[in-house]
Design an enzyme around this catalytic site. Sequence first.
Site, PDB file in Angstrom:
ATOM      1  CE  LYS A 117      -1.270  -0.621   5.036  1.00 45.91           C
ATOM      2  NZ  LYS A 117      -0.748  -1.930   4.926  1.00 45.91           N
ATOM      3  CG  ASN A 140      -0.405   3.275   8.126  1.00 43.14           C
ATOM      4  OD1 ASN A 140      -0.398   3.460   9.395  1.00 43.14           O
ATOM      5  ND2 ASN A 140       0.020   2.199   7.363  1.00 43.14           N
ATOM      6  CG  HIS A 185      -1.716  -5.960  11.803  1.00 47.01           C
ATOM      7  ND1 HIS A 185      -0.434  -5.834  12.266  1.00 47.01           N
ATOM      8  CD2 HIS A 185      -2.137  -5.838  10.671  1.00 47.01           C
ATOM      9  CE1 HIS A 185      -0.463  -4.907  11.488  1.00 47.01           C
ATOM     10  NE2 HIS A 185      -1.170  -4.825  10.489  1.00 47.01           N
TER      11      HIS A 185
END
Length: 441
Positions: A117, A140, A185
């Site tokens: 990303k 981010n 995660h």
Amino acid sequence: MTKDAFDLVIGLGVSGRSVLRYLQGQGMAVRALDTRQALAGLDDLHAEFPKLKVHTGGFKKGWMERARRLIVSPGVAISTPAIAAQIAEGKEVIGDIELFARAASRPLVAITGSNAKSTVTTLLGEVAEACGRQPGVGGNLGIPALDLLASDAGLYVLELSSFQLETTYSLNAQVATILNVSQDHLDRYNRFSDYLAAKQRIYDGCQVAVWNRDDVATRPQVPVPREVTFGSHPQADYRLDSDRNALLYKGETLLTLDQLTLTGHHNAMNVLAVLAMADALGLERETALATVCAFQGLPHRCQMVAEAGDVRWFNDSKATNVGATLAALTGIGEAINGKVILIAGGQGKGQDFSPLAEPARQYLRAALLLGEDADKVADGLIGVPRERAETMAEAVTRARQLAQPGDAVLLSPACASFDMYSGYTERGDDFAHHAREVSHG
């Protein structure tokens, strides 16, 4: 609103401090807390916000209960009992991206995915810049989203994490994409489906959803006005044709792979995603093509850092999960004539490393494993030569001994770095330093 009502900012990292700047700029009463007792930069925080009431070392129950709403930083899970209790009481709990979405008045491109990303966000920003759209690029990546509101951006291009999307409700992006989804995660999410659900929130209210035809998990699970696809799948709108080594749009050749500065199948996919989004935004295609061809990539993301004796060294330290390493290994493996020597390992975050086994058998000459979970990574690489290294210097020296002409040495750890380094940047710099030493020594 009562006289002493206030917003409570939870988490005082980069995004939390951007929230403080924004709320105080709006004239809002605000307080802040951080669960860390020893908060780095606390003196700087007090200097920037001299009247701010700050609590460190945990959640302050009275503040939690009295706050008008909670603005929670991405690094703090909203499932934390102290926050979950406030949600159960009906209190509004949002993040910096929700504040941004409510305030933004320019078109927004929202980009998420387990991997790539940052590369895609940066490259789309460069395309938009070349096309004269004055993009504000961040989220981010780089500049916090709220700080972009002060710019004169004509378009916002945001990289968004699953953590940010958890607390976002009003995104309504003009163009939104999930590039790919793989295990990550799992130290924060109970189930993979919870992680995927957070990613899928990016499509809520969007006008155009751009998704990966090779990865069904990226397909919107809610109705959207328009869908555009990319991938190697025959039905993808923007397609990688490996037989012709070309990128196509509905059968029309856009460019050949040898025109790209970037190397590998995974980077070809990144370029396809950028071209799909650029077209959806109405950006001039010839300018977009010229920009993607010139793009050299980002530091620590499959960046070539040395070359000698027909051996190339790639720093992919940003690959902190299995999906990222899978993409890099496959992409580099398909692009070279020789084999790959993989350097991997670190903190595994509870991941399953077995998806690496098949491409490892196809592309690897050897795997050199280091760090806290080296043995767990080794268990996922059954069928290829594996060796343990105690330091990066040792791994690089051994890689040089094993490498043959036409090979590539790839640092792509599939793990976090905090067992040995301050972060992936320090890890990548260490690799690059030793790679240049052995290449030029």
